[in-house]
Write a protein that holds these residues in place. Structure first.
Motif, mmCIF file in Angstrom:
data_model
loop_
_atom_site.group_PDB
_atom_site.id
_atom_site.type_symbol
_atom_site.label_atom_id
_atom_site.label_comp_id
_atom_site.label_asym_id
_atom_site.label_seq_id
_atom_site.Cartn_x
_atom_site.Cartn_y
_atom_site.Cartn_z
ATOM 1 N N THR A 436 0.847 -1.302 0.146
ATOM 2 C CA THR A 436 -0.076 0.216 0.067
ATOM 3 C C THR A 436 1.082 1.295 0.024
ATOM 4 O O THR A 436 0.543 2.335 -0.654
ATOM 5 N N GLN A 437 2.000 1.207 0.609
ATOM 6 C CA GLN A 437 2.806 2.257 0.553
ATOM 7 C C GLN A 437 3.329 2.762 -0.645
ATOM 8 O O GLN A 437 3.395 3.914 -1.266
ATOM 9 N N GLN A 438 3.768 1.678 -1.421
ATOM 10 C CA GLN A 438 4.066 2.016 -2.651
ATOM 11 C C GLN A 438 2.886 2.755 -3.476
ATOM 12 O O GLN A 438 2.923 3.766 -4.354
ATOM 13 N N ILE A 439 1.749 2.244 -3.506
ATOM 14 C CA ILE A 439 0.712 3.044 -4.312
ATOM 15 C C ILE A 439 0.254 4.421 -3.719
ATOM 16 O O ILE A 439 0.214 5.182 -4.260
ATOM 17 N N GLU A 440 0.177 4.377 -2.265
ATOM 18 C CA GLU A 440 -0.123 5.660 -1.543
ATOM 19 C C GLU A 440 1.042 6.667 -2.212
ATOM 20 O O GLU A 440 0.706 7.786 -2.541
ATOM 21 N N ASN A 441 2.423 6.416 -2.072
ATOM 22 C CA ASN A 441 3.390 7.207 -2.382
ATOM 23 C C ASN A 441 3.042 7.718 -3.970
ATOM 24 O O ASN A 441 3.414 8.660 -4.309
ATOM 25 N N TYR A 442 2.923 6.981 -4.733
ATOM 26 C CA TYR A 442 2.817 6.934 -6.236
ATOM 27 C C TYR A 442 1.832 8.186 -6.511
ATOM 28 O O TYR A 442 1.814 8.975 -7.140
ATOM 29 N N LEU A 443 0.665 7.842 -5.831
ATOM 30 C CA LEU A 443 -0.674 8.750 -5.973
ATOM 31 C C LEU A 443 -0.339 9.978 -5.495
ATOM 32 O O LEU A 443 -0.573 11.103 -6.035
ATOM 33 N N ALA A 444 0.370 10.173 -4.383
ATOM 34 C CA ALA A 444 0.631 11.652 -3.751
ATOM 35 C C ALA A 444 1.583 12.190 -4.704
ATOM 36 O O ALA A 444 1.556 13.450 -4.977
ATOM 37 N N LYS A 445 2.496 11.506 -5.181
ATOM 38 C CA LYS A 445 3.484 12.207 -5.919
ATOM 39 C C LYS A 445 3.014 12.535 -7.242
ATOM 40 O O LYS A 445 3.324 13.750 -7.743
ATOM 41 N N GLN A 446 2.466 11.821 -7.819
ATOM 42 C CA GLN A 446 1.869 12.141 -9.330
ATOM 43 C C GLN A 446 0.754 13.341 -9.034
ATOM 44 O O GLN A 446 0.665 14.270 -9.824
ATOM 45 N N ALA A 447 0.067 13.138 -8.085
ATOM 46 C CA ALA A 447 -0.870 14.211 -7.750
ATOM 47 C C ALA A 447 -0.464 15.501 -7.214
ATOM 48 O O ALA A 447 -1.017 16.674 -7.228
ATOM 49 N N ASN A 448 0.782 15.370 -6.834
ATOM 50 C CA ASN A 448 1.407 16.530 -6.206
ATOM 51 C C ASN A 448 0.556 16.952 -4.925
ATOM 52 O O ASN A 448 0.575 18.265 -4.705
ATOM 53 N N LEU A 449 0.157 16.239 -4.005
ATOM 54 C CA LEU A 449 -0.523 16.566 -2.859
ATOM 55 C C LEU A 449 0.014 15.575 -1.707
ATOM 56 O O LEU A 449 0.699 14.511 -1.782
ATOM 57 N N ASP A 450 0.060 16.336 -0.459
ATOM 58 C CA ASP A 450 0.268 15.391 0.773
ATOM 59 C C ASP A 450 -0.946 14.839 1.152
ATOM 60 O O ASP A 450 -1.808 15.359 1.653
ATOM 61 N N LEU A 451 -0.787 13.455 1.005
ATOM 62 C CA LEU A 451 -2.002 12.528 1.250
ATOM 63 C C LEU A 451 -1.962 11.477 2.321
ATOM 64 O O LEU A 451 -2.694 10.641 2.385
#
Ligand SMILES: [Zn+2]
Length: 536
Positions: A436-451
């Motif tokens: 899940t960390q890999q997916i959460e990090n990818y989404l946050a990075k690509q969205a440029n949001l602190d999630l």
């Protein structure tokens, strides 16, 4: 597909040594890396038995001599050999610990042959409880299928029954009574008639495949096919259905190219062109078996004819064709390493239903559908389960997960970007097992949001954030309540008909101005809201 009800009801789980043997990367698993399974088996509907041999090829990562192979009673391992020599082993519940005698040199590719037999567990409630379904069609012919999500592939064949490791390829060779047709994953290489009145079907999968994705289906199947011209070229689509259902299938399976078109748009190319795509009729609802999605939805739209969203939109598609095929991207292409992270499979796939509707009927249709599915959310347990014990989280991983992703899409506020992130996920994690960390990090990075707080709130907490607001004269005060202290998700509201983004935190903030009338939170955000008195 889904989860067992027993698991949904369990509130305070107690874990055993068996749960750890099944759910963790034990020392006896970690030292070897799966390369290839060559599974050979006889499936005998006359006495509900299986016997066979799985040749497991593996790469040595560390010099160890004890190997864990999983097979659940009442199936049993009869013999294990390496380089022609019989090996000693002992059973600890569902795990067998085998002592190898040949040297295990780092980097070497070695092989063990595991001989096994027995009458495997019968599934009581397929596909939610694992095992074999021994059924018959209307003409009395055997109609048999395996399903083992959750309970594990080791219910019916010996393997490394943990999701973190997948073989690079696999062969599935199944011997069955001659008058029947057997369908497994990948491509049919050959069919051989044996002198004893049986017939062997040789299937080959040329891509990594997860354990529960492997399946065997047997019936009086007839078959038709088409070629879908997709993003990666010609995709072979093969359909296997019971003889009586051919004309119904030819009509209903028109949904397949529609599904492929929508999902290739949102997620990128179908991830297994080399193995083709198959839809195979089975005596249960359906399952996301890789490159051989199984189907038992009665040739009707909806979920067994029902609309899960109660909006009407759920009857615009065949739920099983759309949902189970959506898993080709999220479950089979991108696969969780640990069952605790099963949301990676089910949240994205549940959201794929919305994206399918969005593609064909517009954004409003998709929005209405995903919002409609909120009545299926229980907020009983967190979406993320327990690690290292093969224990997924709440069934909310479906529609709460889908609504979380829908909320994230609002935050990104750019559908082209949203689409490129979904496609990017399938490229970045192509044919991989992930956390899940890999997916959460990818989404946050690509969205440029602190999630961080966003994911902690929706995946690891059961509370639904509530936007509290107070209106007095020309001031509006607002904050997040019923949530983590750190929860600070921006949210879109309408004040007196004017759209506005707020950036609430868990402490009160104020806006002043003329806007004091009607205050509405955008329904696409999965949050609650309530007006409180100004004195609170
Ligand atoms: Zn599913």
């Amino acid at each position: 597909m889904g989860l067992t009800t027993a698991r949904l009801q369990a509130q305070v789980p107690v874990f055993t040594k068996q749960d750890s043997l099944r759910g963790s990367i034990t020392e006896e698993r970690a030292w070897w890396d799966l390369v290839h399974y060559n599974l050979n088996m006889h499936l005998n509907p006359a006495d509900s038995s299986i016997r066979g041999m799985n040749a497991i090829a593996y790469r040595v990562l560390q010099e160890k001599q004890v190997m864990q192979i999983d097979l659940q009673p009442p199936m049993r391992i009869d013999k294990i050999t390496q380089e022609g020599k019989s090996l000693t082993f002992f059973r600890e519940g569902n795990a067998y610990l085998v002592t190898l005698t040949a040297p295990q040199k780092i980097g070497a590719i070695n092989k063990v042959e595991v001989f096994y037999s027995g009458k495997p567990q019968v599934s009581e409630r397929p596909p939610w409880s694992g095992g074999i379904t021994w059924s018959r069609d209307k003409q009395g012919n055997p109609f048999v299928a395996t399903s083992c999500q959750g309970d594990g592939a080791s219910l019916w064949w010996p393997c490394k029954d943990h999701m973190y490791d997948e073989p690079d390829s696999m062969q599935i060779n199944v011997t069955v009574p001659k008058q029947l047709v057997e369908v497994s994953n990948g491509r049919l290489r050959k069919v051989v008639d044996n002198p004893d009145g049986t017939r062997t079907f040789y299937w080959a999968v040329t891509n990594p495949i997860n354990n529960y994705g492997v399946n065997v289906n047997l019936g009086d199947y007839v078959h038709f096919s088409e070629v879908y011209k997709g993003e990666k070229g010609n995709l072979d689509c093969q359909y296997y259905v019971l003889r009586d259902n051919l004309s119904k299938a030819k009509k209903q399976f028109k949904e397949v190219p529609r599904m492929l078109k929508a999902f290739e748009h949102w997620f990128g190319p179908y991830p297994f062109y080399e193995d083709g795509f198959k839809l195979v009729e089975v005596p249960y609802l359906g399952m996301e078996h890789q490159s051989s999605v199984t189907y038992g939805n009665g040739y009707k739209n909806g979920y067994l004819g029902n609309d899960l969203s109660s909006t009407g939109w759920g009857l615009k598609f065949d739920f099983i064709i759309v949902h189970e095929s959506g898993h080709e991207w999220f479950a089979n292409n991108i696969t969780y390493k640990d069952a605790a992270d099963m949301w990676i499979h089910e949240s994205f796939t549940a959201y794929s239903e919305t994206l399918f509707l969005d593609y064909y009927y517009g954004k409003k249709a998709g929005n209405e559908y995903v919002i409609g599915t909120r009545k299926k959310i229980h907020n009983d347990r967190p979406i993320i389960g327990y690690y290292h014990v093969n224990y997924p989280g709440s069934g909310d991983m479906y529609y709460k997960g889908a609504n979380m992703l829908h909320t994230l899409r609002q935050l990104i506020n750019d559908d082209d970007k949203w689409r490129s992130i979904l496609r990017g996920l399938n490229k970045e994690f192509y044919h991989q097992t992930v956390t899940t960390q890999q997916i959460e990090n990818y989404l946050a990075k690509q969205a440029n949001l602190d999630l961080n707080a966003f994911f902690n709130q929706y995946l690891r907490d059961v509370r639904v954030p509530k936007l509290e607001y107070k209106i007095i004269n020309n001031k509006i005060a607002y904050r997040w309540a019923n949530c983590l202290e750190s929860f600070n998700m921006p949210v879109k509201v309408t004040i007196n008909g004017q759209e506005k983004w707020l950036k609430p935190e868990t402490t009160w903030k104020e806006i002043t101005g003329s806007s004091t009338g009607k205050f509405v939170v955008d329904a696409n955000f999965y949050v609650n809201s309530s007006q409180v008195s100004y004195n609170d």
